[in-house]
Design a protein around this motif. Structure first.
Motif, PDB file in Angstrom:
ATOM      1  N   ALA A   6      -9.118   3.589   4.063  1.00 31.75           N
ATOM      2  CA  ALA A   6      -8.963   2.652   5.169  1.00 31.75           C
ATOM      3  C   ALA A   6      -8.072   1.474   4.786  1.00 31.75           C
ATOM      4  CB  ALA A   6     -10.334   2.148   5.624  1.00 31.75           C
ATOM      5  N   SER A   7      -8.214   0.999   3.541  1.00 28.38           N
ATOM      6  CA  SER A   7      -7.413  -0.140   3.103  1.00 28.38           C
ATOM      7  C   SER A   7      -5.932   0.206   3.068  1.00 28.38           C
ATOM      8  CB  SER A   7      -7.886  -0.627   1.729  1.00 28.38           C
ATOM      9  OG  SER A   7      -7.464   0.237   0.686  1.00 28.38           O
ATOM     10  N   TYR A   8      -5.597   1.408   2.595  1.00 25.74           N
ATOM     11  CA  TYR A   8      -4.190   1.804   2.541  1.00 25.74           C
ATOM     12  C   TYR A   8      -3.648   2.164   3.919  1.00 25.74           C
ATOM     13  CZ  TYR A   8      -3.753   1.602  -2.512  1.00 25.74           C
ATOM     14  OH  TYR A   8      -3.677   1.153  -3.812  1.00 25.74           O
ATOM     15  N   ASP A   9      -4.495   2.733   4.776  1.00 28.52           N
ATOM     16  CA  ASP A   9      -4.064   2.980   6.148  1.00 28.52           C
ATOM     17  C   ASP A   9      -3.664   1.670   6.822  1.00 28.52           C
ATOM     18  OD1 ASP A   9      -4.311   5.735   6.212  1.00 28.52           O
ATOM     19  OD2 ASP A   9      -6.321   5.725   7.108  1.00 28.52           O
ATOM     20  N   ALA A  10      -4.452   0.636   6.591  1.00 30.81           N
ATOM     21  CA  ALA A  10      -4.190  -0.650   7.230  1.00 30.81           C
ATOM     22  C   ALA A  10      -2.964  -1.342   6.659  1.00 30.81           C
ATOM     23  CB  ALA A  10      -5.419  -1.561   7.084  1.00 30.81           C
ATOM     24  N   ASP A  11      -2.629  -1.044   5.402  1.00 31.90           N
ATOM     25  CA  ASP A  11      -1.588  -1.790   4.689  1.00 31.90           C
ATOM     26  C   ASP A  11      -0.342  -0.950   4.422  1.00 31.90           C
ATOM     27  OD1 ASP A  11      -0.910  -4.290   3.426  1.00 31.90           O
ATOM     28  OD2 ASP A  11      -1.142  -3.313   1.484  1.00 31.90           O
ATOM     29  N   ALA A  12      -0.231   0.225   5.023  1.00 33.37           N
ATOM     30  CA  ALA A  12       0.793   1.197   4.617  1.00 33.37           C
ATOM     31  C   ALA A  12       2.213   0.647   4.743  1.00 33.37           C
ATOM     32  CB  ALA A  12       0.653   2.479   5.428  1.00 33.37           C
ATOM     33  N   ALA A  13       2.566   0.096   5.890  1.00 28.98           N
ATOM     34  CA  ALA A  13       3.938  -0.369   6.094  1.00 28.98           C
ATOM     35  C   ALA A  13       4.276  -1.526   5.172  1.00 28.98           C
ATOM     36  CB  ALA A  13       4.147  -0.770   7.556  1.00 28.98           C
ATOM     37  N   GLU A  14       3.352  -2.477   5.048  1.00 28.20           N
ATOM     38  CA  GLU A  14       3.582  -3.632   4.182  1.00 28.20           C
ATOM     39  C   GLU A  14       3.668  -3.222   2.721  1.00 28.20           C
ATOM     40  OE1 GLU A  14       1.281  -3.361   6.487  1.00 28.20           O
ATOM     41  OE2 GLU A  14       1.708  -4.942   7.957  1.00 28.20           O
ATOM     42  N   TYR A  15       2.808  -2.285   2.315  1.00 31.20           N
ATOM     43  CA  TYR A  15       2.821  -1.801   0.945  1.00 31.20           C
ATOM     44  C   TYR A  15       4.151  -1.131   0.625  1.00 31.20           C
ATOM     45  CZ  TYR A  15       1.171   0.574  -3.291  1.00 31.20           C
ATOM     46  OH  TYR A  15       1.018   1.012  -4.583  1.00 31.20           O
ATOM     47  N   ALA A  16       4.664  -0.342   1.563  1.00 29.50           N
ATOM     48  CA  ALA A  16       5.953   0.316   1.352  1.00 29.50           C
ATOM     49  C   ALA A  16       7.061  -0.710   1.155  1.00 29.50           C
ATOM     50  CB  ALA A  16       6.277   1.227   2.531  1.00 29.50           C
ATOM     51  N   ASP A  17       7.035  -1.772   1.958  1.00 33.14           N
ATOM     52  CA  ASP A  17       8.045  -2.826   1.833  1.00 33.14           C
ATOM     53  C   ASP A  17       7.951  -3.521   0.475  1.00 33.14           C
ATOM     54  OD1 ASP A  17       9.038  -2.323   4.352  1.00 33.14           O
ATOM     55  OD2 ASP A  17       7.849  -3.896   5.316  1.00 33.14           O
TER      56      ASP A  17
END
Length: 206
Positions: A6-17
């Protein structure tokens, strides 16, 4: 693991950046990937799984080095981002705790700062799954955060962020787990990790 997903689903776009250019900024990590790819090619090549691939930056870099790499991630949103950013590569949703890969089918496996989310009591089964999926002589590259601190608690507000589920380990402990799982150590340097904290890297062979 559900909270981690759930944490990575929520943060996926920002994490990629945040992570997109890290290999360009961290030559020590790039050197590790170069050496891993060289060793895979030197031993005949073959499929390499990037387990916990996130947005696919490591998968794509390995592919650029001539490695037949594909990515697996627990987070469906991360896999969506990886497919969008690297449309020519293969990514799938999956869990390292229930790895759906054929026995002995891999020339190599990368777990780059992904076992950091696995509880201690599940590490043995995860490493056994990695070994099962690797062919004899196959390489496993593991990166992890070094330390003794327990993972911080999630916020009471219900907010989730990937760092909430990080477990820091000592290199000798991870090396011992790998030895118990039947791997043979190749190298174990310590370097600055993607999070700019002290990190450990272990390269082992099945």
């Amino acid at each position: 693991m559900a909270d981690t997903r759930a944490s990575y689903d929520a943060d996926a776009a920002e994490y990629a950046d945040e992570t997109r250019n890290l290999l360009a900024e961290l030559p020590a990590e790039r050197d590790v990937m170069d050496h891993f790819a060289e060793q895979v090619r030197a031993h005949g090549g073959g499929p390499v799984a990037d387990v916990g691939c996130g947005p696919g930056r490591i998968t794509a870099y390995l592919k650029s080095l001539g490695v037949d790499a594909f990515g697996i991630d627990l987070s469906p949103r991360m896999v969506e981002v990886a497919r969008r950013e690297h449309p020519g590569l293969h990514f799938e949703v999956g869990s390292m705790t229930q790895l759906q890969l054929a026995d002995g089918g891999l020339a190599g496996l990368v777990a780059w700062y992904s076992i950091i989310h696995v509880p201690d009591d599940a590490i043995g089964a995860v490493l056994a799954g990695f070994r099962r999926a690797l062919r004899p002589g196959g390489l496993l590259l593991v990166g992890f955060h070094v330390g003794d601190a327990a993972p911080p608690e999630a916020q009471e507000s219900g907010d989730r962020w990937p760092e909430s589920y990080v477990r820091r380990r000592r290199p000798d402990q991870v090396a011992a787990w790998l030895d118990e799982a039947g791997f043979t150590a190749e190298t174990h340097p310590t370097l600055t990790s993607a999070a700019r904290t002290l990190g450990g890297v272990l390269l082992v062979r099945r």
